[in-house]
Design an enzyme around this catalytic site. Structure first.
Site, PDB file in Angstrom:
ATOM      1  N   GLU A 190      10.267  -4.682  12.648  1.00  0.00           N
ATOM      2  CA  GLU A 190      11.211  -5.772  12.974  1.00  0.00           C
ATOM      3  C   GLU A 190      11.928  -6.284  11.725  1.00  0.00           C
ATOM      4  OE1 GLU A 190       8.072  -6.135  12.523  1.00  0.00           O
ATOM      5  OE2 GLU A 190       7.601  -8.108  11.683  1.00  0.00           O
ATOM      6  N   CYS A 242       1.151  -5.549  11.976  1.00  0.00           N
ATOM      7  CA  CYS A 242       0.482  -6.233  10.870  1.00  0.00           C
ATOM      8  C   CYS A 242      -0.674  -7.082  11.417  1.00  0.00           C
ATOM      9  CB  CYS A 242       1.502  -7.032  10.069  1.00  0.00           C
ATOM     10  SG  CYS A 242       0.933  -7.490   8.428  1.00  0.00           S
ATOM     11  N   HIS A 248       6.282  -3.141   9.107  1.00  0.00           N
ATOM     12  CA  HIS A 248       7.061  -4.080   9.922  1.00  0.00           C
ATOM     13  C   HIS A 248       8.388  -3.474  10.395  1.00  0.00           C
ATOM     14  CE1 HIS A 248       4.788  -7.851   9.307  1.00  0.00           C
ATOM     15  NE2 HIS A 248       4.416  -7.302   8.178  1.00  0.00           N
TER      16      HIS A 248
END
Lengths: 105, 226
Positions: free
Chosen positions: B200, B90, B198
């Site tokens: 994570e 990002c 994302h």
């Protein structure tokens, strides 16, 4: 001959403005206009255009939104240095063009 | 057990750094180093560097522009040149393009709006360090949350990226106007990946999905075997 009141070399945190003005170089105002390159889609410009149409303004064929950055620099700052500032930070050369103007302070 | 030496860089305005560190720790079993943007040096012998999401420096000037010129990035650029794997997610992807580690630029979403939702992705190249845990062409789901994710590069650059297999991930649906629906790109050496989604935020069922886990697992496994 270095002025004894001026900061020693290696003290970059002392800002020019903190020195009496008669000792500093003349300042010049620089205007950097950053705009998207032709052909790069500008969603913000398009949204602005739609809003203008919504307000009833006719005849607006295209809107491109850019950025204006004004610098005050010592007059000794060279055109080449200003060019480097644009290339290294002020503009993203992948998507943007820039124009540098010296304007009356 | 071998320890996995990862570093997560925090810039002022980063907000996914803890999620990134948590994901790396859960997958690798080793606690990552936390490195501040003003640091001049990275820890020695790193296996992995992560640039997290967020709004570094308040997105001043352009997203990622200020962070890309911060002191720690000189060390990150040097480490990338030595072959240390670097993942930018990002805002981290925006920083990598602004730093010149990846080609192109990330512009305002074509639809103007911030996009925050799960999106479908296709793994376009599973030969990289980061994507080896997926199968070629696998469809996965990861969350996105960005305003400036509209990947732009000139046609010649896009052709080169496609031809060299450097498009790692592609959106499986329209998301932000990205050229050729590109969601993630690799550098020419294959050790730097930038991606808008994302991973994570999707490493365990409590996240609502775990499709991101294989990305970290790929990197950990690849490095431990290497």
């Amino acid at each position: 001959m270095p002025d004894p009141r001026s900061p020693a070399i290696g003290s970059p945190r002392v800002h020019a403005r903190e020195r009496p003005s008669d000792e500093s170089q003349n300042l010049v105002k620089i205007r950097v206009s950053v705009s998207l390159k032709p052909g790069v889609l500008d969603p913000q410009g398009r949204a602005i255009q739609h809003s203008l149409e919504g307000l009833g303004f006719a005849g607006v064929k295209d809107v491109r939104a850019g950025r204006l950055i004004e610098l005050e620099v010592d007059e000794g700052v060279t055109d080449a240095a200003l060019d480097d500032m644009c290339k290294q930070l002020l503009a993203n050369m992948v998507i943007e063009n820039y124009r540098i103007e010296r304007v009356a302070a | 057990m071998m320890s996995f030496r990862a570093a997560v860089i925090t810039f002022p305005g980063s907000n996914c750094d803890r999620d990134m560190a948590d994901a790396l720790e859960k997958v690798s079993g080793s606690t990552p180093f936390r490195v501040w943007h003003g640091d001049a040096e990275l820890p020695d012998h790193l296996d992995f560097i992560a640039l997290p999401g967020g709004f570094s420096y308040g997105d001043y000037l352009r997203s990622g522009a200020m962070a890309a010129r911060s002191p720690i990035m000189r060390a990150v650029i040097a480490a990338a040149a030595r072959g240390v794997p670097v993942l930018g997610v990002c805002n981290g992807f925006q920083v990598l393009t602004e730093a010149g580690l990846l080609p192109g630029a990330l512009m305002r979403n074509a639809g103007i709006r911030f996009v925050c939702r799960d999106v479908a992705l296709v793994v376009e190249n599973n030969q990289s360090l980061f994507t080896a845990g997926y199968s070629q062409g696998q469809r996965i789901t990861l969350p996105v949350a960005h305003h400036d994710g509209n990947f732009f590069a000139d046609e010649a650059t896009l052709d080169r990226l496609e031809g060299e297999g450097r498009v790692a991930l592609r959106y499986g649906e329209p998301v932000n106007g990205s050229a050729r629906n590109i969601a993630g790109v690799l550098n020419s050496a294959g050790n730097v990946l930038g991606m808008m989604p994302h991973p994570e935020r999707a490493i365990e069922p409590a996240h609502g999905g775990s499709d991101g886990r294989a990305l970290f697992a790929s990197a950990v496994r690849g490095l431990v075997q290497a």
